[in-house]
Design a protein around this motif. Structure first.
Motif, PDB file in Angstrom:
ATOM      1  N   SER A  37      34.806  31.837  29.773  1.00 61.14           N
ATOM      2  CA  SER A  37      35.689  30.559  30.468  1.00 61.14           C
ATOM      3  C   SER A  37      36.890  30.695  31.001  1.00 61.14           C
ATOM      4  CB  SER A  37      35.356  29.616  29.387  1.00 61.14           C
ATOM      5  OG  SER A  37      34.245  29.345  28.484  1.00 61.14           O
ATOM      6  N   CYS A  38      36.794  31.607  31.916  1.00 58.40           N
ATOM      7  CA  CYS A  38      38.364  32.115  32.535  1.00 58.40           C
ATOM      8  C   CYS A  38      38.590  31.121  33.545  1.00 58.40           C
ATOM      9  CB  CYS A  38      38.179  33.572  33.004  1.00 58.40           C
ATOM     10  SG  CYS A  38      39.725  34.369  32.736  1.00 58.40           S
ATOM     11  N   SER A  39      38.049  30.291  34.076  1.00 63.44           N
ATOM     12  CA  SER A  39      38.157  29.525  35.313  1.00 63.44           C
ATOM     13  C   SER A  39      39.341  28.428  35.034  1.00 63.44           C
ATOM     14  CB  SER A  39      37.177  28.858  36.049  1.00 63.44           C
ATOM     15  OG  SER A  39      36.354  27.950  35.105  1.00 63.44           O
ATOM     16  N   ASP A  40      39.318  28.115  33.655  1.00 62.10           N
ATOM     17  CA  ASP A  40      40.076  26.956  33.055  1.00 62.10           C
ATOM     18  C   ASP A  40      41.279  27.516  32.231  1.00 62.10           C
ATOM     19  OD1 ASP A  40      41.033  24.786  30.985  1.00 62.10           O
ATOM     20  OD2 ASP A  40      40.139  23.689  32.744  1.00 62.10           O
ATOM     21  N   TYR A  41      42.396  27.245  32.550  1.00 68.08           N
ATOM     22  CA  TYR A  41      43.933  27.657  31.723  1.00 68.08           C
ATOM     23  C   TYR A  41      43.547  27.598  30.141  1.00 68.08           C
ATOM     24  CZ  TYR A  41      48.641  27.823  29.977  1.00 68.08           C
ATOM     25  OH  TYR A  41      49.607  28.106  29.512  1.00 68.08           O
ATOM     26  N   TYR A  42      42.905  26.251  29.925  1.00 70.74           N
ATOM     27  CA  TYR A  42      42.847  25.647  28.368  1.00 70.74           C
ATOM     28  C   TYR A  42      41.551  26.410  27.697  1.00 70.74           C
ATOM     29  CZ  TYR A  42      46.410  22.519  29.670  1.00 70.74           C
ATOM     30  OH  TYR A  42      47.643  21.792  30.472  1.00 70.74           O
ATOM     31  N   THR A  43      40.723  26.900  28.359  1.00 70.72           N
ATOM     32  CA  THR A  43      39.442  27.436  27.859  1.00 70.72           C
ATOM     33  C   THR A  43      39.155  28.829  28.023  1.00 70.72           C
ATOM     34  OG1 THR A  43      38.164  26.944  29.452  1.00 70.72           O
ATOM     35  CG2 THR A  43      38.319  25.251  28.133  1.00 70.72           C
ATOM     36  N   ALA A  44      40.162  29.654  28.647  1.00 71.27           N
ATOM     37  CA  ALA A  44      40.142  30.910  29.100  1.00 71.27           C
ATOM     38  C   ALA A  44      40.475  31.817  27.772  1.00 71.27           C
ATOM     39  CB  ALA A  44      41.414  31.326  29.903  1.00 71.27           C
ATOM     40  N   LYS A  45      39.352  32.523  27.338  1.00 76.86           N
ATOM     41  CA  LYS A  45      39.674  33.420  26.423  1.00 76.86           C
ATOM     42  C   LYS A  45      39.381  35.036  26.466  1.00 76.86           C
ATOM     43  CE  LYS A  45      38.006  34.248  21.449  1.00 76.86           C
ATOM     44  NZ  LYS A  45      36.867  33.861  20.351  1.00 76.86           N
ATOM     45  N   TRP A  46      40.389  35.841  26.298  1.00 74.97           N
ATOM     46  CA  TRP A  46      40.185  37.119  26.656  1.00 74.97           C
ATOM     47  C   TRP A  46      39.701  37.998  25.247  1.00 74.97           C
ATOM     48  CZ3 TRP A  46      40.788  39.171  31.330  1.00 74.97           C
ATOM     49  CH2 TRP A  46      41.482  38.380  32.379  1.00 74.97           C
ATOM     50  N   GLN A  47      38.710  38.783  25.540  1.00 78.21           N
ATOM     51  CA  GLN A  47      38.237  39.633  24.580  1.00 78.21           C
ATOM     52  C   GLN A  47      37.879  41.040  25.245  1.00 78.21           C
ATOM     53  OE1 GLN A  47      34.808  37.238  23.912  1.00 78.21           O
ATOM     54  NE2 GLN A  47      33.877  37.705  25.802  1.00 78.21           N
ATOM     55  N   LEU A  48      37.898  42.016  24.015  1.00 80.54           N
ATOM     56  CA  LEU A  48      37.452  43.242  24.239  1.00 80.54           C
ATOM     57  C   LEU A  48      36.006  43.576  24.857  1.00 80.54           C
ATOM     58  CD1 LEU A  48      39.241  44.784  21.153  1.00 80.54           C
ATOM     59  CD2 LEU A  48      40.086  44.707  23.251  1.00 80.54           C
ATOM     60  N   THR A  49      36.033  44.394  25.629  1.00 76.23           N
ATOM     61  CA  THR A  49      34.573  45.191  26.093  1.00 76.23           C
ATOM     62  C   THR A  49      34.524  46.484  26.346  1.00 76.23           C
ATOM     63  OG1 THR A  49      32.859  44.688  27.886  1.00 76.23           O
ATOM     64  CG2 THR A  49      35.298  44.487  28.540  1.00 76.23           C
ATOM     65  N   ASP A  50      33.458  47.061  26.130  1.00 79.65           N
ATOM     66  CA  ASP A  50      33.314  48.564  26.361  1.00 79.65           C
ATOM     67  C   ASP A  50      31.915  48.882  27.848  1.00 79.65           C
ATOM     68  OD1 ASP A  50      30.800  47.869  25.462  1.00 79.65           O
ATOM     69  OD2 ASP A  50      30.829  49.251  23.765  1.00 79.65           O
ATOM     70  N   ALA A  51      32.155  47.809  28.529  1.00 77.31           N
ATOM     71  CA  ALA A  51      31.023  47.525  29.755  1.00 77.31           C
ATOM     72  C   ALA A  51      31.493  48.673  30.630  1.00 77.31           C
ATOM     73  CB  ALA A  51      31.144  46.266  30.594  1.00 77.31           C
ATOM     74  N   ALA A  52      32.786  48.991  30.943  1.00 73.58           N
ATOM     75  CA  ALA A  52      33.161  50.169  31.693  1.00 73.58           C
ATOM     76  C   ALA A  52      33.290  51.583  31.047  1.00 73.58           C
ATOM     77  CB  ALA A  52      34.271  49.769  32.658  1.00 73.58           C
ATOM     78  N   GLU A  53      33.042  51.597  29.949  1.00 73.36           N
ATOM     79  CA  GLU A  53      33.314  52.896  29.246  1.00 73.36           C
ATOM     80  C   GLU A  53      32.544  54.110  29.737  1.00 73.36           C
ATOM     81  OE1 GLU A  53      33.890  54.631  24.771  1.00 73.36           O
ATOM     82  OE2 GLU A  53      33.299  52.612  24.752  1.00 73.36           O
ATOM     83  N   GLN A  54      31.215  53.950  29.867  1.00 76.95           N
ATOM     84  CA  GLN A  54      30.275  55.046  30.061  1.00 76.95           C
ATOM     85  C   GLN A  54      30.569  55.354  31.704  1.00 76.95           C
ATOM     86  OE1 GLN A  54      26.162  54.251  29.516  1.00 76.95           O
ATOM     87  NE2 GLN A  54      25.586  56.155  30.478  1.00 76.95           N
ATOM     88  N   TRP A  55      30.839  54.301  32.558  1.00 74.82           N
ATOM     89  CA  TRP A  55      31.302  54.471  33.934  1.00 74.82           C
ATOM     90  C   TRP A  55      32.398  55.352  34.007  1.00 74.82           C
ATOM     91  CZ3 TRP A  55      35.587  52.326  36.264  1.00 74.82           C
ATOM     92  CH2 TRP A  55      35.950  52.475  37.533  1.00 74.82           C
ATOM     93  N   SER A  56      33.521  55.099  33.433  1.00 73.19           N
ATOM     94  CA  SER A  56      34.738  55.729  33.471  1.00 73.19           C
ATOM     95  C   SER A  56      34.704  57.170  32.906  1.00 73.19           C
ATOM     96  CB  SER A  56      35.847  55.075  32.658  1.00 73.19           C
ATOM     97  OG  SER A  56      37.335  55.553  32.639  1.00 73.19           O
ATOM     98  N   GLN A  57      33.793  57.362  31.847  1.00 77.58           N
ATOM     99  CA  GLN A  57      33.595  58.629  31.545  1.00 77.58           C
ATOM    100  C   GLN A  57      33.296  59.802  32.303  1.00 77.58           C
ATOM    101  OE1 GLN A  57      31.601  58.186  27.890  1.00 77.58           O
ATOM    102  NE2 GLN A  57      33.388  57.521  26.491  1.00 77.58           N
ATOM    103  N   GLN A  58      32.136  59.278  33.294  1.00 76.44           N
ATOM    104  CA  GLN A  58      31.647  60.262  34.414  1.00 76.44           C
ATOM    105  C   GLN A  58      32.720  60.936  35.103  1.00 76.44           C
ATOM    106  OE1 GLN A  58      29.048  58.363  37.342  1.00 76.44           O
ATOM    107  NE2 GLN A  58      30.027  56.444  36.787  1.00 76.44           N
TER     108      GLN A  58
END
Length: 639
Positions: free
Chosen positions: A557-578
């Motif tokens: 919900s990052c388009s709004d200042y009051y609802t934006a919530k940052w969280q951890l992700t491993d989506a790029a981990e496999q891509w980065s490791q190569q």
């Protein structure tokens, strides 16, 4: 009587994947840290009492080396107040191998690129201080010197000037950035990179891919680093390179505008790219590559597999246009040897020819003012300011760069016409906006293409448009390709690139929300939608913002200042490791309450006086109580 410094000057708490950097005060906002003010030269060892140390920057390296190895000093020193009144001849807050040798494509971990980070240096920007740290304004520093001198002549038991410090950090108890992101007490460092294509991508290619032209990538960085983020400068390293790259783009555009030729005749496409966040684990380039790999709209049409040549414009601000009579411009081109890095000989030949005044051309080079090590004595520090750069030298580099990439892209040598007087004026005008505190983004060039943000100091109505060259944090992410939420420097670069990578034809009035341009066009020069004259104009150009933040976080919900919530992700981990890259360091900055930082210098009465005041206050209270009881008794007797 007291003096106060509010909402500026703090060495704030940062965190990465391995731990904290910076400083913090008492985690309870309602509790101040209070200690008598002592000049570093007047400290008596061993320390017998708590103190706040006034630390001249010239003494800071030796002092910090001593502090680091002394638990006793760490226990009794409750705060550090840096005084920059008299800067040293050489000073850097980063190490001898900026960015870290683990990122280098060669094995030389002990090599010293940053010569300012020799024996007489300390890695302030990557250190954790167990007490609050402040940078004093020049006015407060002068006042603090007088107060510390007064204290030095007084018996410590008598009245003394004290420092009262407030630097509460929301992530006070977090061990690392993953902790504070999960706890919601910090935000990831981040901003926006910008890229533009010359010639622009065809409208259809902009949405679906590319037209197959090989790419020459011209890169510069757009922010710097210092332990005090409010005071980051980066004039030579890296902003001189950014100014030179933008000036080179202007040179190409000006030549096309004043001739019958155009960039559409190029057999290769030149992509100009300003990267945000590179001092923080190469955040900008890593994120851009991930955006491209994951098919993001911010990199649509930028096919990285078509990149044939890369030129990075590094520190070039200390070059002189004419070092001596008839002496050549000493511009160094750095490349990495080895089959895996391509053959840069054609690029080097192009640069050499261009530097000799021929309209000629320049697999990976870094253009810089130095040979075997930085000549900038203030790299990575707040002293790398506008007084250290030479706009004429930057313009000379821009002329060489423009001629080189023009030839490499397949342009006819005779077609490029460079007016050096004009180029020097352009470089100076860009430097005034991006590098100089005054006018900063109140400069005429910025005022003509954007509505710059400004800051107002507490207790003052004066607006400051000074560049803030620290990347900052991403609170939220509104529409990526709109100006909302972008820094002054990112919007300035975007608008210059939009105009100078276009075909020069300005179309209908536009904004970024309701009166949008047609596909293949962008809205350049928008300042306001309230007045037709302040609206932008549609131009045929390909220029885009690219978010720059850690690949290990995502935003809900990052388009709004009051609802934006940052969280951890491993989506790029496999891509980065190569690619066998070092781990993403996941840089974040702690939140803090309103009213932080706050520093007060005030006269603290002697303990005996305070006790006497307390006792007298109690006696008065008792006397009032007795009198009240007596009056009450008398009243009852009469009634």
């Amino acid at each position: 009587m007291y003096r106060e410094m509010k909402q500026t000057g703090g060495c704030y708490k940062l965190l990465n994947a391995t731990g904290p950097v910076g400083s913090q005060g008492d985690p309870d906002y309602n509790l101040d840290i209070d200690a008598p003010l002592v000049h570093a030269s007047d400290l008596q060892q061993p320390l017998q009492r708590d103190v706040a140390v006034l630390l001249p920057v010239k003494q800071s390296v030796a002092f910090m080396q001593q502090l680091q190895g002394s638990p006793e000093m760490q226990q009794h020193i409750k705060g550090l107040l840096f005084d920059d009144t008299d800067p040293p001849a050489s000073y850097s807050t980063v190490g001898p191998f900026p960015g870290g040798p683990e990122y280098a494509p060669y094995n030389a971990p002990s090599y010293v690129w940053n010569k300012a980070a020799g024996a007489n240096s300390y890695p302030f920007a990557s250190s954790w201080f167990p007490m609050p740290v402040f940078l004093l304004t020049p006015e407060l520093a002068a006042d603090a010197q007088q107060r510390a001198a007064y204290n030095a002549k007084q018996d410590p038991t008598r009245k003394q000037y004290h420092a009262r410090m407030k630097l509460a950090m929301a992530a006070a108890t977090s061990a690392n950035s993953a902790d504070c992101i999960s706890q919601g007490t910090c935000k990831p460092l981040g901003g926006y990179s910008v890229w533009a294509a010359l010639p622009p991508l065809p409208a259809a290619a902009g949405a679906a891919g590319d037209d197959g032209r090989p790419i020459i990538l011209v890169v510069a960085q757009m922010d710097s680093i210092d332990m005090f983020h409010d005071s980051v400068q980066g004039a030579d390293g890296p902003l001189s390179g950014l100014v030179s790259m933008l000036t080179a783009l202007h040179a190409l555009h000006s030549s096309f505008t004043n001739s019958s030729s155009s960039s559409s005749s190029y057999s290769k496409r030149i992509v100009f790219m300003a990267l945000a966040g590179e001092p923080w684990g190469y955040m900008g380039s890593r994120r851009l590559l991930w955006e491209a790999a994951s098919g993001s709209n911010s990199t649509a049409g930028l096919n990285m597999s078509l990149v044939e040549q890369v030129i990075e414009v590094g520190q070039v601000g200390r070059l002189t246009a004419s070092p001596a009579a008839n002496a050549p411009l000493k511009l160094y081109a750095h490349s990495q040897q080895g089959l895996g890095f391509g053959n840069s000989s054609s690029m080097l030949a192009a640069l050499q020819a261009a530097a000799q005044g021929e309209a000629s051309s320049a697999k990976g080079l870094v253009l810089a003012e130095f040979d075997d090590g930085f000549i900038n004595p203030y790299f990575g520090s707040r002293f790398d300011n506008g007084s250290t750069v030479n706009a004429d030298g930057i313009a000379s580099v821009a002329a060489v760069l423009a001629a080189a990439v023009h030839r490499l892209a397949g342009g006819e040598p005779a077609a490029l016409k460079v007016n050096m007087t004009e180029l020097q004026q352009v470089a100076a005008s860009y430097a005034a906006c991006i590098i100089m505190p005054t006018p900063g983004f109140a400069c005429p060039t910025a005022a003509a293409i954007m509505a710059p943000d400004y800051t107002v100091s507490t207790g003052s109505a004066t607006r400051s448009y000074a560049p803030r060259n620290y990347i900052g944090v991403l609170q939220y992410m509104p529409e990526v390709q709109a100006p909302l939420g972008k820094s002054n420097v990112a919007r300035f670069v975007w608008n210059l690139m939009a105009s100078d990578s276009s075909d020069g034809a300005f179309g209908q009035a536009c904004d970024h929300w309701k009166r949008r341009c047609q596909e293949g066009q962008v809205c350049a020069g928008w300042r306001s939608s309230s007045d037709e004259e302040l609206m932008g104009r549609c131009v045929n150009a390909t220029v885009r913002y690219v978010p720059s933040y850690s690949t290990r976080v995502s935003c809900e919900s990052c388009s709004d200042y009051y609802t934006a919530k940052w969280q951890l992700t491993d989506a790029a981990e496999q891509w980065s490791q190569q690619y066998s890259w070092p781990d993403d360091p996941l840089w974040a900055e702690s939140d803090w309450p309103v009213g932080v930082p706050d520093l007060q210098l005030y006269l603290h009465e002697a303990e005996a006086v305070e006790v006497a005041l307390l006792v007298s206050g109690l006696l008065v209270t008792v006397a009032v109580g007795v009198a009240s009881l007596a009056a009450k008794a008398a009243f009852h007797r009469h009634h």
